[in-house]
Design an enzyme around this catalytic site. Sequence first.
Site, PDB file in Angstrom:
ATOM      1  N   GLY A  48       1.295  -1.072   0.035  1.00 31.52           N
ATOM      2  CA  GLY A  48       0.273   0.389  -0.455  1.00 31.52           C
ATOM      3  C   GLY A  48       0.484   1.673  -0.210  1.00 31.52           C
ATOM      4  O   GLY A  48       0.378   2.262   0.400  1.00 31.52           O
TER       5      GLY A  48
ATOM      6  N   GLY B 293      -1.593   7.403   0.666  1.00 32.99           N
ATOM      7  CA  GLY B 293      -2.003   7.393   2.492  1.00 32.99           C
ATOM      8  C   GLY B 293      -0.483   7.105   3.733  1.00 32.99           C
ATOM      9  O   GLY B 293       0.142   7.835   3.262  1.00 32.99           O
ATOM     10  N   ILE B 294      -0.599   6.641   4.078  1.00 33.50           N
ATOM     11  CA  ILE B 294       0.837   6.854   5.505  1.00 33.50           C
ATOM     12  C   ILE B 294       1.633   5.930   4.581  1.00 33.50           C
ATOM     13  O   ILE B 294       2.772   6.156   4.839  1.00 33.50           O
ATOM     14  CB  ILE B 294      -0.113   5.915   6.966  1.00 33.50           C
ATOM     15  CG1 ILE B 294      -1.178   6.592   7.560  1.00 33.50           C
ATOM     16  CG2 ILE B 294       1.102   5.679   7.446  1.00 33.50           C
ATOM     17  CD1 ILE B 294      -1.296   5.805   8.679  1.00 33.50           C
ATOM     18  N   GLY B 295       1.016   4.323   3.924  1.00 35.97           N
ATOM     19  CA  GLY B 295       2.292   3.928   3.465  1.00 35.97           C
ATOM     20  C   GLY B 295       3.211   4.781   2.209  1.00 35.97           C
ATOM     21  O   GLY B 295       4.010   4.531   2.480  1.00 35.97           O
TER      22      GLY B 295
ATOM     23  N   SER C 190      -4.375  -0.419  13.772  1.00 37.78           N
ATOM     24  CA  SER C 190      -4.772   0.630  14.239  1.00 37.78           C
ATOM     25  C   SER C 190      -5.188   0.755  15.556  1.00 37.78           C
ATOM     26  O   SER C 190      -5.300  -0.104  16.312  1.00 37.78           O
ATOM     27  CB  SER C 190      -5.789   0.123  13.459  1.00 37.78           C
ATOM     28  OG  SER C 190      -6.779   1.977  14.003  1.00 37.78           O
TER      29      SER C 190
ATOM     30  N   TYR D 213     -13.170  -3.328  10.302  1.00 39.54           N
ATOM     31  CA  TYR D 213     -12.217  -3.114  10.035  1.00 39.54           C
ATOM     32  C   TYR D 213     -11.314  -2.764  11.219  1.00 39.54           C
ATOM     33  O   TYR D 213     -10.210  -3.456  10.657  1.00 39.54           O
ATOM     34  CB  TYR D 213     -12.771  -1.797   9.782  1.00 39.54           C
ATOM     35  CG  TYR D 213     -10.782  -0.535   9.378  1.00 39.54           C
ATOM     36  CD1 TYR D 213      -9.950  -0.922   7.980  1.00 39.54           C
ATOM     37  CD2 TYR D 213     -10.302  -0.057  10.294  1.00 39.54           C
ATOM     38  CE1 TYR D 213      -8.630  -0.440   7.963  1.00 39.54           C
ATOM     39  CE2 TYR D 213      -8.667   0.159   9.823  1.00 39.54           C
ATOM     40  CZ  TYR D 213      -8.277   0.732   9.021  1.00 39.54           C
ATOM     41  OH  TYR D 213      -6.931   0.740   9.087  1.00 39.54           O
TER      42      TYR D 213
ATOM     43  N   ASN E 176       1.505   3.136  -2.147  1.00 34.69           N
ATOM     44  CA  ASN E 176       1.334   4.655  -3.476  1.00 34.69           C
ATOM     45  C   ASN E 176       0.408   5.674  -2.488  1.00 34.69           C
ATOM     46  O   ASN E 176      -0.319   6.604  -3.313  1.00 34.69           O
ATOM     47  CB  ASN E 176       0.499   3.456  -4.176  1.00 34.69           C
ATOM     48  CG  ASN E 176      -0.900   3.402  -3.620  1.00 34.69           C
ATOM     49  OD1 ASN E 176      -1.098   1.958  -3.332  1.00 34.69           O
ATOM     50  ND2 ASN E 176      -2.210   3.488  -4.105  1.00 34.69           N
TER      51      ASN E 176
END
Length: 316
Positions: free
Chosen positions: A27, A31-33, A156, A181, A29
Amino acid sequence: MSSAFSTPPWDVQRLPRADASVFLITGGNAGIGYFVAEQLSATGATVLLGSRNPAKAEAAEASIRARVPGARVRTVRLDLADLSSLETTVESVGVEHLDAVVHNAGVALDDPPRKETEDGHELMFGTNHLGHFALTRWLMPLLSAAPAARVVTTGSFAAKSERLDLDDLQSRKDYRPKRTYGRSKLAQMYFGVELDRRLRAAGSTVTSVVVHPGGALDSLTPSRPPVHERTTGARLRTAPAALLVQGKHAGAWPAVRAVLDPTVRGGQLWGPRVFGLRGEPRRERVWNHLADPSFAARLWDTSCDLTGVDPAAVPG
């Protein structure tokens, strides 16, 4: 010389060099990643951006190259929702070793209805937990080929108040998107803790660390067009929230420290310093429900059954 002088304080703005290292960010690409990848690229490491969307991955790669001169970054096609594709994906990465993988990618649905992966697993649990669980199995030979590799699993803060029902991991009886989630991220965190326990028992050189980003909002995140664009209106509306939470660039700090800091040890939990919600990264006490080895072992066995693989069974 004492350790206080031989080990400098951690500074999120002055990261140690890692020129010979190779890191994979799932991930990476958005957000946090994305910010984990950008920050790690600045250390001189080779950074692989794992993403299921080639166009978004290429945009992220271009953004990193524009901000980090000489960045050694490239994309890897990775779909965690398709378990059968993961072995082939790992075979295609073209590296001889992997110094760390950051399990960051995650699906978060806001509204019903419940959705499933091609393998028939609830989408968030199947992607966030089972996808990373299976990916680790195929990555283990590359991780074991490095001197002291790390598996960094991003959980999270929302998982702190959740509990797993081993009889309803797929949320067939109780499907509420936000709760499902949170439970999928909690399952990931159990995996990270239990993985380290099993690696230690096997005498592996690979370690596993669990992190969480605290409260990380898009509206407090600096712009990285076209990956992320923050409007002035959004920034002004959420400015008061900065007293309690932070942007996703800061949410990346615990994962980046878990990858780079030589003082970090396997089995630890790292998160933001201020109430677990914002600030520079620090070690936290492992949450009480995460510290239950019997529950973690049962979840592990179930995950093996659901994926058909065992990440800790590969010699390392």
